[in-house]
Design an enzyme around this catalytic site. Structure first.
Site, short mmCIF file in Angstrom:
data_model
loop_
_atom_site.label_atom_id
_atom_site.label_comp_id
_atom_site.label_asym_id
_atom_site.label_seq_id
_atom_site.Cartn_x
_atom_site.Cartn_y
_atom_site.Cartn_z
N CYS A 45 4.83 4.76 15.05
CA CYS A 45 5.07 3.45 14.94
C CYS A 45 6.68 3.24 14.70
O CYS A 45 7.08 2.08 14.89
CB CYS A 45 4.30 2.53 13.91
SG CYS A 45 3.47 3.92 12.69
N ALA A 57 0.79 -1.25 -0.10
CA ALA A 57 -0.01 0.12 0.06
C ALA A 57 0.60 1.43 0.12
O ALA A 57 0.53 2.24 -0.70
CB ALA A 57 -0.97 0.10 1.16
N HIS A 62 -0.80 -7.99 3.27
CA HIS A 62 -0.34 -8.36 4.51
C HIS A 62 -1.32 -8.21 5.85
O HIS A 62 -1.10 -8.50 6.94
CB HIS A 62 0.90 -8.00 4.82
CG HIS A 62 1.30 -6.72 5.20
ND1 HIS A 62 1.30 -6.51 6.44
CD2 HIS A 62 1.28 -5.66 4.46
CE1 HIS A 62 1.93 -5.01 6.50
NE2 HIS A 62 1.73 -4.61 5.09
N GLN A 87 -6.68 -1.04 5.35
CA GLN A 87 -7.26 -1.37 6.65
C GLN A 87 -8.80 -2.06 6.46
O GLN A 87 -9.30 -2.77 7.15
CB GLN A 87 -7.14 -0.62 7.75
CG GLN A 87 -6.18 -0.16 8.10
CD GLN A 87 -5.15 -1.09 9.10
OE1 GLN A 87 -5.98 -2.22 9.19
NE2 GLN A 87 -4.02 -1.17 9.21
N THR A 142 9.44 -7.31 -12.71
CA THR A 142 8.79 -8.65 -12.93
C THR A 142 7.98 -8.94 -11.94
O THR A 142 7.94 -8.67 -10.76
CB THR A 142 10.11 -9.91 -12.77
OG1 THR A 142 10.98 -9.56 -14.06
CG2 THR A 142 9.51 -11.22 -12.98
N ASN A 166 -5.86 3.36 10.48
CA ASN A 166 -5.03 2.30 10.87
C ASN A 166 -4.71 2.19 12.21
O ASN A 166 -4.49 1.45 13.05
CB ASN A 166 -3.78 2.34 9.96
CG ASN A 166 -2.99 3.41 10.25
OD1 ASN A 166 -3.57 4.60 9.72
ND2 ASN A 166 -1.82 3.71 10.86
C1 LIG Z 1 -0.35 -0.80 6.53
C2 LIG Z 1 -0.73 0.51 5.68
C3 LIG Z 1 -0.10 0.95 4.73
C4 LIG Z 1 1.38 0.52 4.45
O1 LIG Z 1 1.14 -0.64 3.60
P1 LIG Z 1 2.32 -1.70 3.22
O2 LIG Z 1 1.67 -2.61 2.44
O3 LIG Z 1 2.91 -2.04 4.51
O4 LIG Z 1 3.22 -0.60 2.47
C5 LIG Z 1 -0.47 2.18 4.28
N1 LIG Z 1 -1.94 2.48 4.66
C6 LIG Z 1 -2.73 2.17 5.67
C7 LIG Z 1 -3.88 2.76 6.35
C8 LIG Z 1 -1.98 1.01 6.41
O5 LIG Z 1 -2.85 0.27 7.43
#
Ligand SMILES: *Cc1c(COP(=O)(O)O)cnc(C)c1O
Length: 386
Positions: free
Chosen positions: A329, A74, A204, A182, A243, A154
């Site tokens: 964080c 993200a 993830h 989220q 890739t 988040n």
């Molecule tokens: C975890 C998160 C991200 C970052 O995502 P990644 O895939 O770890 O780069 C961005 N925005 C929100 C709201 C998130 O919770």
């Protein structure tokens, strides 16, 4: 090995579901070809798997497969959306609107664009974390090219009114991006019905692998122009070279499929666990709910606690419960959470906060233990302070 702490940090990341891992494994060692190779069966197998995953993901968000761009997560999807739109539309305007409670992966690209001469308006939120739609309407100008508002926060789980925001943006001819990392597989997301032009996702947080995400990019009404941020082999229709990571892509689609299939029942189960946890804290003095209990993710509970030191609280908990606090964080920084201070919390209360992220594998018993341990720790810290 001694017993591991109860994991209640689902907003940071989640374990890979075994079914997701099983779906991914053949693409590491057997069907390992490059999906862009069309001269032999190894490439064909990988290409078919990517095609299928792209179709699954697109259909779940009510998009078409051509509108899906795979990214590393993200963070990259947000960067591509915001910088990619800024670069493609700067001759139409250099004004962007976002919100103070966004993730750093939105705020930092915006701050970067300010150094290049773009202007960014940061909307504030009400004390429960919600956006004021009238404030948004007023902030849109002739030269506004993009509005970026996250779907679910988040830290505090608050859900923003995406359909209303999308309708405002489209009526004013402004593109609408949402970071839905989220929210996906927690609440229904429909890019057509919600007038979303760009949407960032990641695997993830939904029991998929790390290192894979998606940017949805609308192709009609309007067709969104995007300047690529990573150039190379021209993969993803030139929008993101590199890739394709077949196992992760397969895993993302599988995780999303499972998440959406079980969304309704899990949502209800999460709500029961969240209510169970809050009912333990609620009778205590000096405990404040951060956000909006009803209008938020069912797997999120964020509280501030009076009369305790934030780091002492975490230290007291960490061998038994794995949670996050209200400090930024990044481990190098001890600044209080920019989300909690935006709600009007003092720096002290922002530090002294706990974010519980309830997950697929948590049980009623675990919630009970986590609540009891947290309360015992709070009480002993308060006594020590007296
Ligand atoms: C975890 C998160 C991200 C970052 O995502 P990644 O895939 O770890 O780069 C961005 N925005 C929100 C709201 C998130 O919770």
């Amino acid at each position: 090995m001694s017993q591991r702490p109860i994991y209640l940090d689902a907003h940071a990341t989640t374990p890979v579901d075994q079914r997701v891992l099983d779906a991914m494994l053949p693409y590491f060692t057997e069907s390992f070809g490059n999906p862009a190779t069309n001269t032999h069966v190894y490439g064909w197998e990988a290409s078919a798997a990517v095609k299928n995953a792209r179709e699954v993901i697109a259909s779940i968000i009510n998009a078409t497969p051509e509108e899906i761009v795979f990214t590393s997560g993200a963070t990259e999807a947000n960067n591509l959306a915001i910088k990619g739109v800024a670069e493609a539309y700067f001759n139409q305007g250099k004004h962007i609107i976002t919100v103070v409670t966004e993730h750093r992966a939105v705020l930092d690209p915006c701050a970067y664009l300010e150094t290049l001469g773009f202007e960014v308006t940061y909307l504030t939120v009400t004390s429960d974390g919600l956006l004021d739609l009238q404030q948004l309407e007023k902030a849109i100008r002739e030269d506004t090219i993009l509005v970026s508002v996250m779907a679910a926060n988040n830290e505090i789980g608050v859900l923003q009114p995406l359909a209303e925001i999308g309708a405002i943006c489209h009526s004013r001819g402004v593109l609408f991006h949402t970071d839905a990392a989220q929210a996906i597989a927690k609440v229904p997301l429909d890019v057509a019905g919600m007038h979303i032009d760009l949407m960032s996702l990641t695997a993830h947080k939904i029991y998929g692998p790390k290192g894979i995400g998606v940017l949805y990019v609308r192709r009609r009404d309007p067709r969104v122009k995007l300047a690529s941020q990573i150039q190379g082999g021209g993969q993803e229709r030139g929008r993101r070279s590199g890739t394709l990571y077949t196992p992760q892509i397969v895993g993302f689609a599988k995780a999303l499929e499972i998440g959406v299939e079980s969304m309704e029942s899990e949502s209800e189960r999460m709500l029961q666990l969240k209510k169970q946890l809050w009912s333990m804290f609620e009778p205590l003095e000096g405990i404040y709910l951060n956000g909006n209990f009803d209008n938020s993710l069912h797997n999120n509970l964020n509280i501030s606690i009076e009369g305790v030191n934030g780091s002492a609280l975490l230290l007291g908990l960490q061998s038994i419960v794995a949670v996050s606090s209200g400090s930024a964080c990044s481990s190098e920084s001890t600044a209080p959470s920019h989300v909690l201070t935006a709600l009007g919390r003092s720096e002290k209360l922002a530090h002294a906060s706990l974010r519980f992220g309830i997950g697929r594998f948590n049980t009623t018993e675990e919630i009970k233990i986590a609540g009891e341990i947290a309360i015992a720790t709070i009480n002993s810290l308060r006594q020590a302070n007296n």
